[in-house]
Design a protein around this motif. Structure first.
Motif, PDB file in Angstrom:
ATOM      1  N   TYR A  29       0.851  -1.204   0.000  1.00 28.34           N
ATOM      2  CA  TYR A  29       0.000   0.000   0.000  1.00 28.34           C
ATOM      3  C   TYR A  29       0.883   1.250   0.000  1.00 28.34           C
ATOM      4  N   TRP A  30       1.943   1.212  -0.820  1.00 29.71           N
ATOM      5  CA  TRP A  30       2.951   2.277  -0.793  1.00 29.71           C
ATOM      6  C   TRP A  30       2.387   3.625  -1.211  1.00 29.71           C
ATOM      7  N   VAL A  35       1.450   9.185   0.580  1.00 26.71           N
ATOM      8  CA  VAL A  35       0.602  10.354   0.864  1.00 26.71           C
ATOM      9  C   VAL A  35       0.582  10.625   2.368  1.00 26.71           C
ATOM     10  N   ALA A  36       0.491   9.530   3.163  1.00 28.45           N
ATOM     11  CA  ALA A  36       0.480   9.695   4.624  1.00 28.45           C
ATOM     12  C   ALA A  36       1.782  10.330   5.105  1.00 28.45           C
ATOM     13  N   ILE A  37       2.907   9.864   4.562  1.00 33.25           N
ATOM     14  CA  ILE A  37       4.211  10.422   4.956  1.00 33.25           C
ATOM     15  C   ILE A  37       4.315  11.891   4.532  1.00 33.25           C
ATOM     16  N   PHE A  38       3.746  12.213   3.376  1.00 36.98           N
ATOM     17  CA  PHE A  38       3.736  13.613   2.929  1.00 36.98           C
ATOM     18  C   PHE A  38       3.001  14.496   3.936  1.00 36.98           C
ATOM     19  N   PHE A  39       1.825  14.041   4.389  1.00 34.43           N
ATOM     20  CA  PHE A  39       1.063  14.820   5.381  1.00 34.43           C
ATOM     21  C   PHE A  39       1.798  14.865   6.719  1.00 34.43           C
ATOM     22  N   PHE A  83      -3.557  23.978  10.542  1.00 34.66           N
ATOM     23  CA  PHE A  83      -2.964  23.276   9.401  1.00 34.66           C
ATOM     24  C   PHE A  83      -2.358  21.942   9.852  1.00 34.66           C
ATOM     25  N   ARG A  84      -1.665  21.984  10.997  1.00 34.85           N
ATOM     26  CA  ARG A  84      -1.074  20.741  11.514  1.00 34.85           C
ATOM     27  C   ARG A  84      -2.153  19.725  11.863  1.00 34.85           C
ATOM     28  N   GLY A  85      -3.280  20.172  12.435  1.00 41.44           N
ATOM     29  CA  GLY A  85      -4.379  19.272  12.778  1.00 41.44           C
ATOM     30  C   GLY A  85      -4.952  18.586  11.553  1.00 41.44           C
ATOM     31  N   VAL A  86      -5.126  19.348  10.470  1.00 43.81           N
ATOM     32  CA  VAL A  86      -5.653  18.773   9.221  1.00 43.81           C
ATOM     33  C   VAL A  86      -4.678  17.728   8.677  1.00 43.81           C
ATOM     34  N   CYS A  87      -3.404  18.066   8.641  1.00 44.58           N
ATOM     35  CA  CYS A  87      -2.392  17.129   8.128  1.00 44.58           C
ATOM     36  C   CYS A  87      -2.323  15.864   8.989  1.00 44.58           C
ATOM     37  N   THR A  88      -2.397  16.055  10.314  1.00 48.03           N
ATOM     38  CA  THR A  88      -2.350  14.901  11.221  1.00 48.03           C
ATOM     39  C   THR A  88      -3.551  13.986  11.003  1.00 48.03           C
ATOM     40  N   PHE A  89      -4.746  14.579  10.806  1.00 44.42           N
ATOM     41  CA  PHE A  89      -5.950  13.788  10.569  1.00 44.42           C
ATOM     42  C   PHE A  89      -5.782  12.906   9.333  1.00 44.42           C
ATOM     43  N   PHE A  90      -5.354  13.485   8.224  1.00 48.08           N
ATOM     44  CA  PHE A  90      -5.231  12.716   6.986  1.00 48.08           C
ATOM     45  C   PHE A  90      -4.140  11.650   7.090  1.00 48.08           C
ATOM     46  N   ASP A  92      -3.112  10.121   9.894  1.00 49.64           N
ATOM     47  CA  ASP A  92      -3.613   9.070  10.787  1.00 49.64           C
ATOM     48  C   ASP A  92      -4.655   8.204  10.084  1.00 49.64           C
ATOM     49  N   TYR A  93      -5.541   8.858   9.311  1.00 53.25           N
ATOM     50  CA  TYR A  93      -6.571   8.105   8.583  1.00 53.25           C
ATOM     51  C   TYR A  93      -5.937   7.134   7.588  1.00 53.25           C
ATOM     52  N   LEU A  94      -4.984   7.614   6.812  1.00 57.35           N
ATOM     53  CA  LEU A  94      -4.352   6.771   5.787  1.00 57.35           C
ATOM     54  C   LEU A  94      -3.563   5.624   6.416  1.00 57.35           C
ATOM     55  N   LEU A  95      -2.875   5.903   7.519  1.00 55.07           N
ATOM     56  CA  LEU A  95      -2.127   4.838   8.186  1.00 55.07           C
ATOM     57  C   LEU A  95      -3.068   3.791   8.792  1.00 55.07           C
ATOM     58  N   ALA A  96      -4.195   4.233   9.346  1.00 60.96           N
ATOM     59  CA  ALA A  96      -5.192   3.292   9.868  1.00 60.96           C
ATOM     60  C   ALA A  96      -5.764   2.447   8.729  1.00 60.96           C
ATOM     61  N   TRP A  97      -5.988   3.061   7.568  1.00 57.75           N
ATOM     62  CA  TRP A  97      -6.493   2.335   6.389  1.00 57.75           C
ATOM     63  C   TRP A  97      -5.496   1.257   5.972  1.00 57.75           C
ATOM     64  N   VAL A  98      -4.212   1.606   5.954  1.00 54.59           N
ATOM     65  CA  VAL A  98      -3.165   0.635   5.606  1.00 54.59           C
ATOM     66  C   VAL A  98      -3.135  -0.495   6.631  1.00 54.59           C
ATOM     67  N   ALA A  99      -3.172  -0.146   7.933  1.00 57.48           N
ATOM     68  CA  ALA A  99      -3.101  -1.147   8.993  1.00 57.48           C
ATOM     69  C   ALA A  99      -4.260  -2.128   8.906  1.00 57.48           C
ATOM     70  N   ASN A 100      -5.470  -1.616   8.672  1.00 58.41           N
ATOM     71  CA  ASN A 100      -6.644  -2.494   8.589  1.00 58.41           C
ATOM     72  C   ASN A 100      -6.601  -3.383   7.357  1.00 58.41           C
ATOM     73  N   ASN A 101      -6.070  -2.887   6.256  1.00 56.31           N
ATOM     74  CA  ASN A 101      -5.946  -3.715   5.059  1.00 56.31           C
ATOM     75  C   ASN A 101      -4.866  -4.775   5.222  1.00 56.31           C
ATOM     76  N   VAL A 102      -3.771  -4.425   5.883  1.00 58.87           N
ATOM     77  CA  VAL A 102      -2.745  -5.426   6.192  1.00 58.87           C
ATOM     78  C   VAL A 102      -3.332  -6.520   7.077  1.00 58.87           C
ATOM     79  N   LEU A 103      -4.103  -6.117   8.094  1.00 56.03           N
ATOM     80  CA  LEU A 103      -4.736  -7.063   9.001  1.00 56.03           C
ATOM     81  C   LEU A 103      -5.719  -7.955   8.254  1.00 56.03           C
ATOM     82  N   LEU A 104      -6.506  -7.376   7.365  1.00 56.22           N
ATOM     83  CA  LEU A 104      -7.482  -8.126   6.572  1.00 56.22           C
ATOM     84  C   LEU A 104      -6.791  -9.223   5.764  1.00 56.22           C
TER      85      LEU A 104
END
Length: 589
Positions: A29-30, A35-39, A83-90, A92-104
């Motif tokens: 899920y690179w 994108v997550a690392i960019f944010f 601005f930092r809050g918005v970047c952190t949200f995106f 965290d969301y993308l990393l959680a998406w990756v983690a759940n797909n890895v788990l799946l």
């Protein structure tokens, strides 16, 4: 000391392999990760900006040189935080998406391997450990990986950017930090091995706890009837206590790591502040530069602490990963490797000089067994418990493979036939009926039979003498039977299994004590259903109740893995041998 070095040496290659496999799965899920690392990088960039804002605010804003800074700088800080809050949200969301797909994907691979494991693996009694891999270990990998990645990337970026501010303000002071900070990394490495070993032990005790709780649930009636409360509580308290001890050892190691690392940082900070005050007094540093330097230095503590703490998460993740990949790497059975039966199977079975010995057993379970069963015949296997009856029958679907000899169906060595094709020719009805939490229709048309029509299911239930009962239920065929069909009686469950075997219509049938656990009335009903099922099929019957095998074409008496005698019911009674003795004993009772 030499021995300990040899013991510890292999750990590093294994650790690298485990890390590589985690990276491989996460790396699928690179794009989302990029994108997550960019944010995360954008969020990290705001951290030093807050420290840098202190210099113009104090040097030019408060002094009155640029009075607009008094409101511009605070407003800029609010915008940066948003601005930092918005970047952190995106991120965290993308990393959680990756983690759940890895788990799946990980759990899907594990379950595929679980189903492909040979029967011998299930007999090891390691169900608690297997369940623990799905519920605890897999989740540890996915979400610890998420946490580790977040901390390593985001906090490393924050530390690097804050170090940039420190060098910008005073490279002399920043060098002091850089010289002393690696000491905290060295201390962290000392704790890594211990934490990893403790986490392995914790995983093992988790599996034991799962096993004890599972047995408490499945055996609750026996516990109540035999007053096993004290014994079960004692078992649970022992495992629970071990779990607490392992967790406390991990907590102690983790808790000791933080203050030690923080003390090292505190020495660095104390020296830095002393030098900074000296430079401020000398006029080398302005008030604003000093404040910006101290603000950056104060902010660096938290990310460094989180980077230090991530060591514990990493070791927990690696220990869980070793357990999970051990299951994923299991070779399992290859269901499709091998030949196919040529044409329709008639059902002739030949056991040719078959022997078998279980691992670590002192003697053979079966010794030189030779038998032939013609198509459509009923062969009954009788004998004492432990005589080898079930082992012999389990060789047909290759749940057990013979150590010596050959088993043939229609002249074809079953060792050369694909497991999927072989098992499609067999049906089983046993004393221990296995049904699944679903509808009656789903259980009768289970697996590859799932495409059976409703009429076919009704016909199978009718042949099993169960249709009238099913139709009397509120939802008929679509009545939920509960976990392992606990809402049905023993006889009903047995006839449901017979209906499942009927709809499969396999040429070879195995009956393993199919009526031994039933009362007389239920046995008569099930026996009538079995007679319908056995018509035109080669049938192997294991029975302790000799009344159920009197009509078999041939009866084989086994003892200590060898054939004592064989013949029809009447022939064996005339011989007045082992079978006659068993028969007389049962009917005398």
């Amino acid at each position: 000391m030499k021995q300990s070095k040899r013991d510890s040496a292999p750990e590093h290659p294994l650790k690298n392999v485990v890390w590589g496999r985690i990276y491989e799965r996460v790396g699928q899920y690179w794009k989302a990760l990029a994108v997550a690392i960019f944010f995360m990088a954008l969020a990290a960039a705001t951290q030093p900006t807050l420290a840098l804002a202190m210099k113009p605010l104090l040097d030019e804003g408060i002094t009155g040189a640029k009075p607009d800074y008094v409101w511009q700088v605070p407003l800029a800080i609010i915008v940066l935080i948003f601005f930092r809050g918005v970047c952190t949200f995106f991120s965290d969301y993308l990393l959680a998406w990756v983690a759940n797909n890895v788990l799946l994907k990980l759990r899907a691979d594990m379950f595929t391997r679980l189903l492909a494991m040979p029967d011998s693996e299930y007999k090891k009694g390691d169900s608690g450990r297997l369940l623990n891999r799905f519920t605890v270990d897999a989740q540890n990998i996915a979400f610890a990986a998420n946490s580790v990645m977040t901390v390593l990337v985001r906090e490393s970026l924050v530390v690097l950017s804050l170090l940039g501010v420190l060098f910008y303000m005073s490279w002399q002071l920043a060098l002091i930090i850089l010289v002393i900070m690696p000491a905290s990394v060295f201390v962290s490495r000392i704790f890594m091995k211990r934490l990893r070993r403790i986490n392995r032990e914790t995983i093992a005790t988790n599996a034991q706890m799962t096993e004890v709780v599972n047995e408490g649930i499945s055996g609750q009636r026996v516990i109540k009837l035999f007053d096993g409360y004290g014994y079960e509580n004692e078992r649970f308290q022992y495992v629970n206590g071990r779990q607490r001890r392992h967790q406390m050892r991990a907590a102690i190691a983790d808790a000791a790591l933080r203050p030690i690392a923080q003390m090292i940082i505190a020495f660095a900070v104390a020296i830095t502040i002393g030098v900074a005050l000296h430079e401020a007094d000398s006029g080398v540093l302005t008030v604003g530069s000093f404040a910006a330097f101290m603000a950056a230095l104060a902010q660096i503590f938290d990310p460094v602490r989180r980077l230090t703490n991530v060591v514990g998460h990493m070791q927990k993740m690696l220990a869980s990963a070793e357990s999970v990949f051990d299951l994923v790497d299991h070779a399992g059975e290859d269901h499709d490797r091998g030949k196919q039966f040529a044409g329709k199977v008639k059902g002739k079975i030949e056991f040719d000089q078959v022997s078998h010995r279980f691992t670590d057993a002192e003697r053979d379970t079966l010794s030189n067994i030779s038998l032939t069963v013609e198509p459509g015949q009923v062969l009954a296997l009788v004998g004492r418990s432990g005589s080898g009856k079930t082992t012999l029958v389990n060789m047909l679907p290759r749940f057990v493979d013979p150590g010596q000899g050959q088993i043939r169906i229609d002249g074809q060595d079953i060792a050369e036939v694909s497991l999927r094709n072989l098992r499609s020719q067999l049906s089983l009805v046993s004393q221990d009926v296995v049904l699944f939490n679903g509808t009656i229709a789903a259980n009768v048309g289970y697996g590859t039979l799932g495409n059976a029509s409703e009429q076919q299911i009704r016909d199978a239930l009718a042949a099993a003498n169960l249709l009238s009962f099913v139709e009397s239920l509120p939802n008929g065929l679509y009545t939920e039977v509960g976990e392992n069909a606990t809402r049905l009686s023993g006889g009903q469950r047995q006839r449901l299994a017979i209906a499942r075997a009927l709809i499969k219509d396999a040429p070879i049938l195995i009956l393993d004590e199919a009526t031994s656990a039933l009362d007389n009335e239920s046995e008569r009903q099930v026996q009538a259903s079995l007679e319908t099922l056995m018509k035109g099929r080669t049938t192997l019957v294991i029975a302790h109740r000799l009344s159920t095998v009197q009509n078999a074409h041939r009866i084989v008496v086994l003892d200590d893995g060898e054939i004592l005698e064989t013949g029809s019911h009447s022939e064996l009674l005339e011989k007045d041998g082992a079978y006659a003795a068993l028969y007389k004993m049962q009917f005398r009772k």
